[in-house]
Scaffold this motif. Structure first.
Motif: not given
Lengths: 143, 143
Positions: B20-23, B35-40, B50-59
């Motif tokens: 599905n293109g996710l990790m 552990v705060l959360m598990v996301a994808h 990586i570029a911003t140092g802030e967390a982005w995910y895919f819902s």
């Protein structure tokens, strides 16, 4: 109340497995808090882990139930098992037996860092990457 | 050397995404180790993190890229990003901004424990389950 609210706020354990019958298991060292590994559980692995207090997983590559440490002796005693809000992931805090959890011979599978703030393909950097055991010996079938 | 050996021992970052293109992304509190959360993450979420140092995910439910904290203000500053041996999971140690990471109003998504050694369906037990913020307020669109 909505089904989502029930799933999140109730104390009924209703684990959700994905289309492949698996859920994500995050494993941390109960002492250091470090993440040792990420693995997957099917219903049987989860049931055996709960019943025995030792970690069982399902290997996606081998398509087989797998007791952690069955070959290496590096068993994981589960100190606490938690489930997340939507009940599709579990967190195991474990007392890791033996020298490590990673099949490469390290304590943790997460022994490389990705540099932040770099654009393009930056090289990884080793972190806590010294091998703590020889995987060729640990995983050699005992005769 | 085998491709598996290269993937594990080299410093080239070659993240592996699933069908599905996710990790999987495991997120821990850099201070407490919890552990705060598990996301994808899809490729774009990983690149932006990586570029911003802030967390982005895919819902997976919304099928959309998502910056953690974009509505609630509960941004995650990434202290360290690590990748696992076979490069299909990442571990983010974060400095969690605001009162928590979980959409239910708690610091961590893992606020219930599964009792061990019980056969059959045992009830979950709350752990660190007090709400630290009101999700109805935090996630309400700002007018």
């Amino acid at each position: 109340m909505s089904p989502a609210h029930d799933l999140e706020e109730n104390l009924a354990f209703t684990p959700k497995f994905d289309a492949n019958g698996l859920m994500t298991a995050v494993v941390t060292d109960a002492k250091s808090g470090d993440v040792l590994m990420v693995a997957h559980m099917n219903e049987e692995a989860l049931r055996k882990t709960i019943a025995t207090g030792e970690a069982w997983y399902f290997s996606r590559s081998r398509k087989a139930l797998w007791k952690k440490g069955e070959t290496s002796g590096h068993v994981q005693h589960v100190v606490e098992l938690r489930v997340d809000c939507d009940q599709d992931a579990v967190w195991l805090r474990v007392d890791q037996q033996g020298a490590g959890a990673c099949h490469t011979g390290r304590r943790s599978c997460f022994y490389r860092a990705v540099p932040l703030g770099k654009s393009g393909a930056a090289a990884l950097e080793f972190r806590d990457a010294d091998k703590t055991f020889d995987p060729d010996l640990a995983y050699k079938p005992k005769l």
